[in-house]
Enzyme design. Structure first.
Site, short mmCIF file in Angstrom:
data_model
loop_
_atom_site.label_atom_id
_atom_site.label_comp_id
_atom_site.label_asym_id
_atom_site.label_seq_id
_atom_site.Cartn_x
_atom_site.Cartn_y
_atom_site.Cartn_z
N HIS A 1 3.78 -18.98 0.49
CA HIS A 1 3.16 -19.19 1.80
C HIS A 1 1.91 -18.35 1.97
CE1 HIS A 1 4.98 -22.14 4.28
NE2 HIS A 1 6.19 -21.62 4.29
N ASP B 1 7.16 -25.04 -1.19
CA ASP B 1 8.34 -25.54 -1.91
C ASP B 1 8.06 -25.67 -3.40
OD1 ASP B 1 10.07 -25.71 0.23
OD2 ASP B 1 9.72 -27.83 0.61
N GLU C 1 4.20 -26.33 3.86
CA GLU C 1 5.58 -26.22 3.42
C GLU C 1 5.77 -26.85 2.04
OE1 GLU C 1 7.77 -24.41 4.89
OE2 GLU C 1 6.38 -23.98 6.51
N HIS D 1 9.24 -19.40 -2.29
CA HIS D 1 8.63 -20.18 -1.20
C HIS D 1 7.86 -19.27 -0.25
CE1 HIS D 1 8.82 -23.51 1.93
NE2 HIS D 1 8.52 -22.45 2.65
N GLU D 2 8.51 -18.18 0.17
CA GLU D 2 7.85 -17.28 1.12
C GLU D 2 6.64 -16.59 0.49
OE1 GLU D 2 8.56 -17.72 4.05
OE2 GLU D 2 10.50 -18.68 3.81
#
Length: 836
Positions: free
Chosen positions: A674, A736, A732, A670-671
């Site tokens: 981003h 995800d 987000e 996820h990070e």
């Protein structure tokens, strides 16, 4: 992981939270701080959360008759039977009962004989304790499981299995509702505590970390580190309820005197002494309150080798993203009524303390004017879903340009008096700044009476500081929170106080926590997972059919250039260097809680201003290791995983890879993703705002983003009639979806290189690929009060937890294959949105 959190700790924070995450700050976090309950003690009393205070609904389920109607029908049927029927029916029932008992005896004899055989020929290496634990907690039998499966009976496997087993509702079809399948039992067994408005696995871990911190902070020991000793002093000062009761509101009235008095309460306010520059400068310098605008120091987004000064739009009292509360009178009338009562109760309590003579009617009228003023302010605030294009928001200007935007403020004087004395020479009309907002507040300020301006500004200071007063104000705040969030009671004081050191001295508090609770082997394991997750992302990019080769190569280089911050910074292990960080902050045993926090604001602001004379430090680990969250900073191109999140049930070096990759692996992915969502994609590998996309690739990316926006925008938020804001949550949601896909790919590569793992005890009927997805969903188990769910859809860049599971998995062909979900089922839809 969130689009507008931040790696930087802003000086001059907002009244809701002088050290909270600012709206324009660019670190993206896994969950909002409100979600974790980790608001700083100086933070808002949950100002951005609403609710209706009404009893739970009673739902009639067709096919399930009530107990009373069932009994009535039975009585009527019995009366209609003949005498012979009434005689024979009991006899038949007795014979049937005897037959059942006889059958049970025979079956039990067979089972005991089989158990003897099993004991004589053991087929597992599990210890008796482990085996008992697994069998007792299993929700399904294992008699149908093929005996060729290897079962893992290590302590780590049993631990991981128990977490999953105790969470599952196996009566639910996983292809219909995987969130309920994975989390139904957990949610039923973990009702929301009265002192919280939401509770989930994140809350569970956060509460555990908070309790661990409490124990460490209450220890009567003296450290060789002065900053660690100050952390313990800060906690104990916050806990000194006797002192708070003695002082009552005395120190707040000292503040009102410093600021020229509050006309809403005090008749002797002198209008002739009003100076907007002085008032705004004093409240931010001494109390960390920004109102009509925000000022902070951070990396120049187009040259991240240096720090620069930013000016951005202000934030409303009810928090970032809360403008709908003010503007939608139909839906949020009860919330604004509660807000009005909150101000009134605070004002009347202060009036009583100081024996002031303004009438309640005069106070009430002034409060109404304050609220009407803030409604006008809300109309000026730009909605958060319109602030996702950082390239468009970035405007390089000089201080001289600010005079045309808000001429009533003497900007040069404001900057000079806000900065440390040795830096005043750096500010003049030619000083460069970055403006992230139009600051259209000028007309509102110009046309507003100075008394009303003063009332509003002072109210923002008052509501920011009553948290440092006695429990009467806690009770007043709780009445408001109950309406706004559904939270039923004030948390025990230690919960807030345990967070004070993490706010004021984050790395000192983190050093205490890491020394006691962080396993160094977990850091090695996490670094290894990051390596594999990066490779997975690179593979997804390489295999994409919508990017040209040049853009692919740049994306892969950016992914492999990310900085890793795992567990804690090195400074927490070097006590001399740690103390040097806090050299100018002096917390004493004799400090009151109020004065301690005032010192902290002053120290933080000076520290942030001094960064203007230094290069931007991309390797700075500026988050407390005791935080349960994860972050990505586009200006640093860095991912951060504090020690707080690297623990069960999310992660353990003793857990099977399927469990770790499903949970913390998805967080790591996820990070990483981003860096390539709608906002992170605007930054290059060095953290600069720079368009590195080809025109064709960008158009294809925009098309895929729109699919995500539309998909999530069609979800209705549980317990509300509101739909998810697909535009606000797109960053987000992209992260995800990409994160789980990368984690699954990394796990599959692990299996290919190392062979299939043994299966989990009690869950042998599930393949490890199925366990991966169970572990991912378990990460998001939890529930919210109705009001908190409403607040989330209004203000939060994150989708509700159920859609972080259902939305993501419905886009994955791999999930549908693993669980054999038929096409067209809720979690195997025909239209799948795929960005990465």
């Amino acid at each position: 992981m969130h689009g507008n959190g931040t790696a930087k700790m802003p000086f001059g924070g907002e009244p809701p939270d002088y050290m909270h995450l600012r709206s324009n700050e660019s670190q993206m976090q896994l969950i909002t701080m409100n979600d974790t309950g980790e608001n700083t003690p100086s933070g808002s009393p949950c100002f951005n959360t609403p609710t209706r205070d009404e009893p739970p609904a009673v739902i009639f389920i067709p096919g399930k008759a009530s107990h009373l109607s069932s009994c009535a029908g039975t009585a009527k049927w019995w009366k209609s039977r003949t005498h012979l029927e009434k005689l024979l029916i009991p006899v038949c029932l007795l014979l049937l009962l005897l037959a059942v008992v006889l059958l049970a005896v025979v079956l039990n004899f067979d089972r005991r004989r089989e158990a003897v055989k099993t004991t004589a020929m053991p087929t597992t290496s599990a210890s008796p304790t482990e085996l008992t634990t697994t069998i007792e907690r299993s929700t399904t039998t294992t008699s149908t499981v093929s005996p060729e499966f290897n079962i893992c009976n290590t302590a780590g496997c049993v631990h991981a299995a128990n977490h999953l087993l105790n969470s599952m509702n196996t009566s639910m079809d996983p292809c219909q509702d995987f969130f309920e399948f994975a989390c139904g039992a957990w949610n039923e067994a973990h009702p929301i505590p009265d002192d919280m408005f939401a509770y989930g696995t994140f809350s569970y871990v956060r509460e555990q970390v908070r309790q661990q911190l409490r124990v460490l902070l209450e220890q009567e020991v003296t450290s060789q580190s002065h900053s660690i000793n100050m952390a313990r002093t800060a906690y104990k000062t916050c806990m000194n309820k006797t002192q708070l009761d003695e002082l009552k509101s005395r120190l707040l009235f000292d503040t009102l005197e410093e600021l020229g008095r509050w006309p809403l309460l005090q008749k002797n306010w002198d209008q002739s002494k009003f100076d907007l520059t002085d008032l705004l400068m004093n409240i931010r310098h001494d109390y960390g309150v920004d109102i009509f605008f925000q000022i902070y120091v951070y990396a120049d987004a187009k040259n991240t080798s240096r720090n620069t000064l930013f000016v951005d739009q202000g934030i409303l009292t009810l928090g970032r993203g809360s403008r709908d509360y003010y503007l939608n009178a139909t839906m949020f009338n009860s919330h604004m009524t509660a807000y009005r009562k909150f101000i009134q109760k605070v004002a009347v309590t202060l009036k009583t303390d100081a024996n002031l003579t303004r009438s309640d009617e005069e106070i009430y009228n002034d409060i109404n004017e304050v609220i009407e003023f803030e409604k006008k302010f809300a109309k000026i605030i730009v909605a958060e879903d319109e602030r996702r294009n950082n390239t468009r928001l970035y405007n390089r200007r000089n201080i001289a340009d600010l005079y045309s935007l808000l001429p009533k403020v003497d900007w040069v004087s404001f900057m000079r008096r806000s900065a440390p004395p040795e830096m005043t020479h750096l500010f003049d009309n030619s000083t460069e700044i970055i403006i992230y907002a139009s600051l259209e507040v000028s007309q509102l300020v110009d046309e507003t009476d100075v008394k009303l301006l003063t009332n509003y500004v002072i109210w923002r200071v008052v509501q920011s500081n009553i948290r440092y007063l006695d429990e009467r104000f806690d009770d007043i705040k709780q009445d408001f929170i109950k309406v706004m969030t559904g939270q039923q009671q004030t948390p025990p004081r230690w919960k807030d106080c345990a967070q004070v050191p993490s706010t004021v001295l984050p790395l000192a508090a983190g050093a205490i926590y890491v020394q006691a609770h962080f396993n160094e082997r977990d850091k090695t394991e996490a670094l290894e997972m990051i390596f594999h997750l990066r490779n997975s992302f690179s593979e997804l990019v390489s295999n994409s059919d919508w990017m040209d080769e040049a853009t692919k190569n740049i994306a892969i280089i950016k992914a492999h250039s990310m900085i890793n911050n795992i567990g804690y910074p090195n400074v927490t292990s070097d006590l001399r260097e740690l103390d040097e960080l806090y050299r100018e902050l002096e917390i004493l045993d004799m400090d009151t809680y109020y004065s301690l926090m005032k010192k902290a604001v002053w120290w933080m602001q000076n520290r942030e201003f001094r960064k203007l004379t230094k290069p931007f430090d991309k390797h700075e680990f500026d988050v407390s290791p005791a935080v349960v969250n994860a972050f990505y900073s586009p200006e640093k191109n860095a991912i951060t995983f504090p020690a707080g999140i690297l623990q069960p049930p999310f992660f353990s070096g003793s857990f099977p890879k399927a469990v770790n990759y499903g949970a913390i692996g998805a967080v790591i992915g996820h990070e990483i993703t981003h860096g390539f969502d709608d906002q992170g994609s605007q930054y290059d590998k060095d953290g600069n705002l720079h368009n590195w996309w080809s025109e064709s690739s960008m158009q294809a990316f925009e098309h895929r983003k729109r699919c995500i926006v539309e998909q999530y925008g069609n979800y209705t938020v549980p317990k509300t009639t509101y739909r998810v804001n697909g535009k606000l949550t797109q960053g987000e949601n992209i992260a995800d979806n990409g994160g789980v896909k990368e984690a699954y790919r990394a796990y599959q590569r692990y299996v290919k290189e190392n062979g299939e793992e043994p299966r989990l005890p009690g869950l042998q009927q599930y393949s490890n690929q199925q366990i991966f997805f169970l572990s991912y969903a378990h990460f998001w188990c939890g529930q919210k009060k109705e009001a908190a769910a409403m607040q989330q859809v209004l203000t939060d860049e994150h989708s509700p937890e159920v859609f972080r599971v259902m939305g993501v998995l419905s886009n994955m062909h791999e999930f549908a294959e693993v669980y054999n979900c038929p096409r067209g089922s809720p979690i195997n839809t025909d239209n799948k949105c795929i960005v990465w």
